[in-house]
Design a protein around this motif. Sequence first.
Motif, PDB file in Angstrom:
ATOM      1  N   PRO A   1     -36.161 -97.414 -15.551  1.00 29.31           N
ATOM      2  CA  PRO A   1     -35.053 -96.858 -16.108  1.00 29.31           C
ATOM      3  C   PRO A   1     -34.615 -95.620 -15.360  1.00 29.31           C
ATOM      4  CG  PRO A   1     -37.230 -96.756 -17.369  1.00 29.31           C
ATOM      5  CD  PRO A   1     -37.493 -97.541 -16.094  1.00 29.31           C
ATOM      6  N   LEU A   2     -33.217 -95.011 -15.802  1.00 31.92           N
ATOM      7  CA  LEU A   2     -32.933 -94.387 -14.824  1.00 31.92           C
ATOM      8  C   LEU A   2     -33.467 -92.874 -14.977  1.00 31.92           C
ATOM      9  CD1 LEU A   2     -29.033 -94.857 -15.377  1.00 31.92           C
ATOM     10  CD2 LEU A   2     -30.591 -95.251 -13.340  1.00 31.92           C
ATOM     11  N   ASP A   3     -34.430 -92.541 -15.862  1.00 28.39           N
ATOM     12  CA  ASP A   3     -34.952 -91.405 -16.047  1.00 28.39           C
ATOM     13  C   ASP A   3     -36.550 -91.506 -15.934  1.00 28.39           C
ATOM     14  OD1 ASP A   3     -35.584 -92.910 -18.399  1.00 28.39           O
ATOM     15  OD2 ASP A   3     -35.486 -91.101 -19.750  1.00 28.39           O
ATOM     16  N   ALA A   4     -36.832 -92.471 -14.990  1.00 30.41           N
ATOM     17  CA  ALA A   4     -38.295 -92.867 -14.850  1.00 30.41           C
ATOM     18  C   ALA A   4     -38.892 -91.749 -14.075  1.00 30.41           C
ATOM     19  CB  ALA A   4     -38.512 -94.171 -14.098  1.00 30.41           C
ATOM     20  N   ALA A   5     -40.181 -91.578 -14.280  1.00 28.59           N
ATOM     21  CA  ALA A   5     -40.908 -90.364 -13.619  1.00 28.59           C
ATOM     22  C   ALA A   5     -41.156 -90.163 -12.142  1.00 28.59           C
ATOM     23  CB  ALA A   5     -42.481 -90.334 -14.000  1.00 28.59           C
ATOM     24  N   PRO A   6     -41.148 -91.384 -11.391  1.00 29.01           N
ATOM     25  CA  PRO A   6     -41.016 -91.180  -9.980  1.00 29.01           C
ATOM     26  C   PRO A   6     -39.763 -90.327  -9.294  1.00 29.01           C
ATOM     27  CG  PRO A   6     -41.490 -93.393 -10.466  1.00 29.01           C
ATOM     28  CD  PRO A   6     -41.225 -92.873 -11.650  1.00 29.01           C
ATOM     29  N   GLY A   7     -38.553 -90.647 -10.071  1.00 27.12           N
ATOM     30  CA  GLY A   7     -37.461 -89.680  -9.523  1.00 27.12           C
ATOM     31  C   GLY A   7     -37.355 -88.408  -9.999  1.00 27.12           C
ATOM     32  N   ARG A   8     -38.119 -87.903 -10.810  1.00 24.57           N
ATOM     33  CA  ARG A   8     -38.192 -86.567 -11.555  1.00 24.57           C
ATOM     34  C   ARG A   8     -38.368 -85.340 -10.505  1.00 24.57           C
ATOM     35  NH1 ARG A   8     -40.934 -88.145 -16.860  1.00 24.57           N
ATOM     36  NH2 ARG A   8     -39.298 -89.234 -17.804  1.00 24.57           N
ATOM     37  N   THR A   9     -37.813 -84.197 -10.504  1.00 22.29           N
ATOM     38  CA  THR A   9     -38.061 -83.178  -9.520  1.00 22.29           C
ATOM     39  C   THR A   9     -39.178 -82.336 -10.225  1.00 22.29           C
ATOM     40  OG1 THR A   9     -35.695 -83.170  -9.089  1.00 22.29           O
ATOM     41  CG2 THR A   9     -37.162 -81.128  -8.384  1.00 22.29           C
ATOM     42  N   GLN A  10     -40.372 -82.229  -9.303  1.00 22.41           N
ATOM     43  CA  GLN A  10     -41.509 -81.418  -9.681  1.00 22.41           C
ATOM     44  C   GLN A  10     -41.602 -80.232  -8.933  1.00 22.41           C
ATOM     45  OE1 GLN A  10     -44.438 -84.339  -9.128  1.00 22.41           O
ATOM     46  NE2 GLN A  10     -43.699 -85.731 -10.867  1.00 22.41           N
ATOM     47  N   TRP A  11     -42.582 -79.328  -9.101  1.00 22.10           N
ATOM     48  CA  TRP A  11     -42.727 -78.176  -8.282  1.00 22.10           C
ATOM     49  C   TRP A  11     -43.175 -78.345  -6.673  1.00 22.10           C
ATOM     50  CZ3 TRP A  11     -41.010 -73.793  -9.360  1.00 22.10           C
ATOM     51  CH2 TRP A  11     -40.736 -73.336 -10.954  1.00 22.10           C
ATOM     52  N   LEU A  12     -43.857 -79.485  -6.477  1.00 28.24           N
ATOM     53  CA  LEU A  12     -44.080 -79.871  -5.353  1.00 28.24           C
ATOM     54  C   LEU A  12     -42.595 -80.555  -4.595  1.00 28.24           C
ATOM     55  CD1 LEU A  12     -47.499 -81.802  -5.259  1.00 28.24           C
ATOM     56  CD2 LEU A  12     -46.972 -79.697  -4.276  1.00 28.24           C
ATOM     57  N   THR A  13     -41.803 -81.122  -5.470  1.00 28.35           N
ATOM     58  CA  THR A  13     -40.392 -81.580  -4.778  1.00 28.35           C
ATOM     59  C   THR A  13     -39.805 -80.280  -4.057  1.00 28.35           C
ATOM     60  OG1 THR A  13     -40.567 -83.128  -6.087  1.00 28.35           O
ATOM     61  CG2 THR A  13     -38.454 -82.852  -4.992  1.00 28.35           C
ATOM     62  N   ILE A  14     -39.723 -79.071  -4.994  1.00 26.74           N
ATOM     63  CA  ILE A  14     -39.212 -78.014  -4.737  1.00 26.74           C
ATOM     64  C   ILE A  14     -39.927 -77.214  -3.599  1.00 26.74           C
ATOM     65  CG2 ILE A  14     -38.309 -75.820  -5.833  1.00 26.74           C
ATOM     66  CD1 ILE A  14     -36.957 -78.051  -7.100  1.00 26.74           C
ATOM     67  N   GLY A  15     -41.057 -77.325  -3.393  1.00 26.30           N
ATOM     68  CA  GLY A  15     -41.774 -76.832  -2.171  1.00 26.30           C
ATOM     69  C   GLY A  15     -41.134 -77.601  -1.087  1.00 26.30           C
ATOM     70  N   ALA A  16     -41.301 -78.926  -1.045  1.00 28.63           N
ATOM     71  CA  ALA A  16     -40.547 -79.535  -0.037  1.00 28.63           C
ATOM     72  C   ALA A  16     -39.258 -79.091   0.454  1.00 28.63           C
ATOM     73  CB  ALA A  16     -40.559 -81.247  -0.240  1.00 28.63           C
TER      74      ALA A  16
END
Length: 148
Positions: free
Chosen positions: A97-112
């Motif tokens: 689905p378009l809102d699936a968890a693997p595509g969500r932005t997390q704090w580790l994503t922002i860190g990268a």
Amino acid sequence: MKNKTLAAWLAFLGGPLGLHCFYLRGFGSLLGWLLPIPTALGLYGIERVRLYGLDDAWSWVLVPLLGFTIAGCALTAIVYGLMTPEKWNARYNANAPLDAAPGRTQWLTIGAVVMALLIGSTVLMASIVFSFQRYFEYQVEEGRKMSQ
């Protein structure tokens, strides 16, 4: 399922080796196989600087290849990290689905994204400065030779 956070970190840390390309597209990724070439040439340029000094003409041609490759991979990490979950999942997780968890932005994503912005812009500016400084020093030296 391709995780956006992992892809952003792979692009930032292992991008010059093509790791993010292999993660997202598999071992058939042409870009993944080509990225180590400018990386290796840039490392060879650094070795030439160590052996022959900064006056070596080949070093000021080869060293920026590494810097531009690192900066380009950092930009890729930023693009991956800032991609919306809908766009990420549509592109890399087509069956989810378009809102699936693997595509969500997390704090580790922002860190990268933050680390890629910090390191990538620094390496890009250093590569440009190194290239232009060596080029203009070469031009001055050639001008001196012509005037004698």
